[in-house]
Design an enzyme around this catalytic site. Structure first.
Site, PDB file in Angstrom:
ATOM      1  N   PRO A 299       1.369  -0.783   0.387  1.00  0.00           N
ATOM      2  CA  PRO A 299       0.347   0.158   0.569  1.00  0.00           C
ATOM      3  C   PRO A 299       0.324   1.671  -0.483  1.00  0.00           C
ATOM      4  O   PRO A 299       1.779   1.240   1.048  1.00  0.00           O
ATOM      5  CB  PRO A 299      -1.147  -0.123   1.377  1.00  0.00           C
ATOM      6  CG  PRO A 299       0.441  -0.711   2.662  1.00  0.00           C
ATOM      7  CD  PRO A 299       1.217  -1.674   1.133  1.00  0.00           C
ATOM      8  N   ARG A 337      -1.960  16.385  -9.629  1.00  0.00           N
ATOM      9  CA  ARG A 337      -2.838  15.608  -9.113  1.00  0.00           C
ATOM     10  C   ARG A 337      -3.810  16.373 -10.431  1.00  0.00           C
ATOM     11  O   ARG A 337      -4.209  15.546 -11.391  1.00  0.00           O
ATOM     12  CB  ARG A 337      -3.102  14.923  -8.635  1.00  0.00           C
ATOM     13  CG  ARG A 337      -2.127  13.697  -7.745  1.00  0.00           C
ATOM     14  CD  ARG A 337      -2.612  13.549  -6.131  1.00  0.00           C
ATOM     15  NE  ARG A 337      -3.959  12.194  -6.841  1.00  0.00           N
ATOM     16  CZ  ARG A 337      -5.312  12.381  -6.996  1.00  0.00           C
ATOM     17  NH1 ARG A 337      -5.717  13.320  -5.729  1.00  0.00           N
ATOM     18  NH2 ARG A 337      -5.608  11.416  -7.149  1.00  0.00           N
ATOM     19  N   TYR A 341      -5.097  14.263 -13.558  1.00  0.00           N
ATOM     20  CA  TYR A 341      -5.828  13.373 -13.430  1.00  0.00           C
ATOM     21  C   TYR A 341      -7.172  13.117 -13.237  1.00  0.00           C
ATOM     22  O   TYR A 341      -7.940  12.770 -12.963  1.00  0.00           O
ATOM     23  CB  TYR A 341      -5.620  12.580 -12.036  1.00  0.00           C
ATOM     24  CG  TYR A 341      -3.933  11.265 -12.613  1.00  0.00           C
ATOM     25  CD1 TYR A 341      -4.040  10.655 -13.074  1.00  0.00           C
ATOM     26  CD2 TYR A 341      -3.374  11.586 -11.352  1.00  0.00           C
ATOM     27  CE1 TYR A 341      -2.751  10.456 -13.581  1.00  0.00           C
ATOM     28  CE2 TYR A 341      -2.032  11.234 -11.214  1.00  0.00           C
ATOM     29  CZ  TYR A 341      -1.956  10.693 -12.106  1.00  0.00           C
ATOM     30  OH  TYR A 341      -0.723   9.535 -11.733  1.00  0.00           O
ATOM     31  N   CYS A 369       2.082  29.359 -16.237  1.00  0.00           N
ATOM     32  CA  CYS A 369       1.254  30.261 -17.370  1.00  0.00           C
ATOM     33  C   CYS A 369       1.012  28.946 -18.042  1.00  0.00           C
ATOM     34  O   CYS A 369       1.328  28.377 -19.798  1.00  0.00           O
ATOM     35  CB  CYS A 369       2.384  31.192 -18.279  1.00  0.00           C
ATOM     36  SG  CYS A 369       3.199  32.397 -17.341  1.00  0.00           S
ATOM     37  N   GLU A 370       0.009  28.201 -17.751  1.00  0.00           N
ATOM     38  CA  GLU A 370      -0.775  26.893 -18.666  1.00  0.00           C
ATOM     39  C   GLU A 370      -2.239  26.894 -18.352  1.00  0.00           C
ATOM     40  O   GLU A 370      -3.026  26.782 -17.166  1.00  0.00           O
ATOM     41  CB  GLU A 370       0.103  25.168 -17.457  1.00  0.00           C
ATOM     42  CG  GLU A 370       1.136  25.406 -18.358  1.00  0.00           C
ATOM     43  CD  GLU A 370       0.900  24.524 -19.686  1.00  0.00           C
ATOM     44  OE1 GLU A 370       0.187  24.896 -20.461  1.00  0.00           O
ATOM     45  OE2 GLU A 370       2.457  24.331 -20.203  1.00  0.00           O
ATOM     46  N   TYR A 398       1.158  11.124  -3.793  1.00  0.00           N
ATOM     47  CA  TYR A 398       2.216  11.944  -5.163  1.00  0.00           C
ATOM     48  C   TYR A 398       0.983  13.383  -4.525  1.00  0.00           C
ATOM     49  O   TYR A 398       0.888  13.559  -6.154  1.00  0.00           O
ATOM     50  CB  TYR A 398       0.702  11.399  -6.494  1.00  0.00           C
ATOM     51  CG  TYR A 398       1.200   9.607  -6.215  1.00  0.00           C
ATOM     52  CD1 TYR A 398       2.044   8.400  -6.641  1.00  0.00           C
ATOM     53  CD2 TYR A 398       0.504   8.654  -5.433  1.00  0.00           C
ATOM     54  CE1 TYR A 398       2.159   7.411  -6.151  1.00  0.00           C
ATOM     55  CE2 TYR A 398       0.482   7.062  -4.780  1.00  0.00           C
ATOM     56  CZ  TYR A 398       0.930   6.802  -6.113  1.00  0.00           C
ATOM     57  OH  TYR A 398       1.231   5.414  -6.140  1.00  0.00           O
TER      58      TYR A 398
END
Length: 446
Positions: A299, A337, A341, A369-370, A398
């Site tokens: 895990p 994330r 995702y 800048c995205e 993560y």
């Protein structure tokens, strides 16, 4: 496949509902949001933002809960923390003290595990692309098990181990072709995924592995995906197939000492149902228990995810033509994330007064800048001023490990809270360190 969690939802849980599911966090009238016994505002003042903060108490509590569930089910089991989700030395130290080993997927992670005091015989090496150098390192450290993912890799391990005069303990990772109903980018147990060997080919490959020099075949392994929340059906299907395979291998006179069940148990980032460790232990017992073999689990997210938060300060509120934008100093280079995702993370103000104020929809964005540098859309938040600090919940897995320095943004610091104590366990990267290692060729220097 289940749809990924959206960045927006009309029925977001309240701040109180989010905190009720995370006992290491509480909201105090004076101190605001507190982790264990430490106000998070104090940490933000001391180390600045963005910053990662982990709860040692939550790590311990969750590690113990998983181990207890396995023991109560009557299983002989070892737990190896999946370092790919969080490789901080202090986090590993906490978990090692709870008796957890490590699941590593690179030579770098193996070295960090050893630096954290995790012994070689408590380490499992997984992954589809182990290099010769990494295999040699694993053998030199006498690790517990290498999970081989192809016939070609098995041949590599045999040649390297024989040349070193070592015997490698190897489990064969089998792809059971089971859909875990998780995000497409983190499913690993379907036939089209790159992981493991095809189920129908596994017995022949296992038999050939058993005949090779330098290899001691110890069992079979699987891993069907990450952030599995759709109940136990996928686990039961995968483990039932493994049980059939173990019986077939035994009937052929081949040695099988243990079964590696992998990881993937999901957590409720929002308020979605998520399976418990007791349910997972029950699925293992029902399918693999009759074999009478020890089992292993790997895990990561379930243990570390809820234990961490990412602190970010509000840079400004921008009133657009149709939206209110809350711009924070954390960005997709810190917590990727949501951009990668479409993941949902709870966002809670550190101020108790802000948390009690009227709410309205806001777009929470970073400074990169995205357009993809967006953490939430239509999220119900109070009016926020420059300097206000918010916490992104469930960022212990993560999070920091997937950070980058995109836009020349230094890596954020990491802090461990343990009761009323806290310490920086990874310093903020400096701009000088960001440039370290870069060189200008001589013909340009002049």
């Amino acid at each position: 496949m289940a749809a990924p969690l959206a960045l927006t939802d009309a029925e977001d849980p309240s701040f109180a509902e989010l905190l009720a599911l995370r006992p290491h966090l509480s909201l105090h009238a004076m101190d605001g949001l507190v982790m264990e016994g430490v106000p998070l505002a104090r940490i933000a003042r001391e180390v600045g933002t963005p910053a990662w903060v982990y709860s040692a108490g939550a790590l311990r509590r969750r590690a113990r809960a998983l181990k207890s569930a396995l023991a109560d089910a009557g299983l002989t089991a070892s737990v190896h923390f999946a370092m790919k989700c969080n490789d901080n030395l202090a986090v590993l130290k906490v978990l090692a003290a709870e008796g957890l080993g490590a699941d590593v997927v690179s030579g770098g992670e193996l070295r960090i595990a050893r630096a954290a005091g995790i012994p070689g015989p408590a380490i499992v090496f997984s992954g589809v692309g182990k290099t010769e150098a990494e295999i040699r390192l694993a053998l030199a450290e006498d690790i517990f098990q290498i999970n081989a993912e192809s016939a070609e890799e098995i041949a590599m391990i045999s040649a390297i181990a024989s040349a070193m005069g070592r015997t490698a303990r190897v489990a064969l990772r089998v792809n059971p072709d089971v859909d875990a109903r998780t995000h497409a980018k983190i499913t690993t147990g379907k036939s089209e995924n790159k992981f493991g060997v095809h189920f129908d080919e596994a017995p022949a490959i296992y038999a050939r592995m058993a005949a090779l020099p330098g290899i001691a075949p110890v069992g079979i392994a699987t891993h069907i995906g990450s952030q599995i929340t759709a109940g136990m059906a996928a686990y039961r299907a995968a483990y039932a197939r493994l049980a059939e395979m173990v019986q077939a291998l035994r009937a052929a006179g081949l040695p099988v000492e243990r079964v590696d069940c992998g990881g993937g148990l999901g957590i409720p980032y929002r308020d979605e149902p998520a399976p418990s460790p007791e349910a997972l232990a029950g699925a293992i017992k029902a399918t693999l228990g009759p074999l009478g073999l020890p089992v292993m689990l790997e895990p990561g997210r379930w243990i570390a995810g809820p234990a961490g938060v990412l602190l970010a300060s509000v840079v400004l509120q921008k009133r657009g033509a149709s939206h209110r934008f809350v711009v924070v100093d954390a960005a997709m280079n810190d917590l990727v994330r949501p951009a990668m995702y479409e993941a949902w993370h709870g966002i809670v103000p550190l101020s108790a007064a802000r948390a009690a104020a009227p709410l309205s929809p806001a777009e929470v964005v970073g400074p990169v800048c995205e357009t993809g540098d967006t953490f939430a859309r239509g999220r119900l938040l109070p009016d926020l001023s420059p300097g206000d600090v918010v916490a992104f919940l469930d960022a212990g897995a993560y999070g920091a490990v997937m950070s980058s320095t995109y836009n020349a943004r230094p890596l954020a610091p990491e802090v461990l809270v343990d009761g009323t104590r806290h310490a920086v366990v990874r310093a903020r990267q400096t701009h000088e360190e960001l440039l370290h290692g870069q060189r200008v060729p001589e013909w340009l220097a002049t």
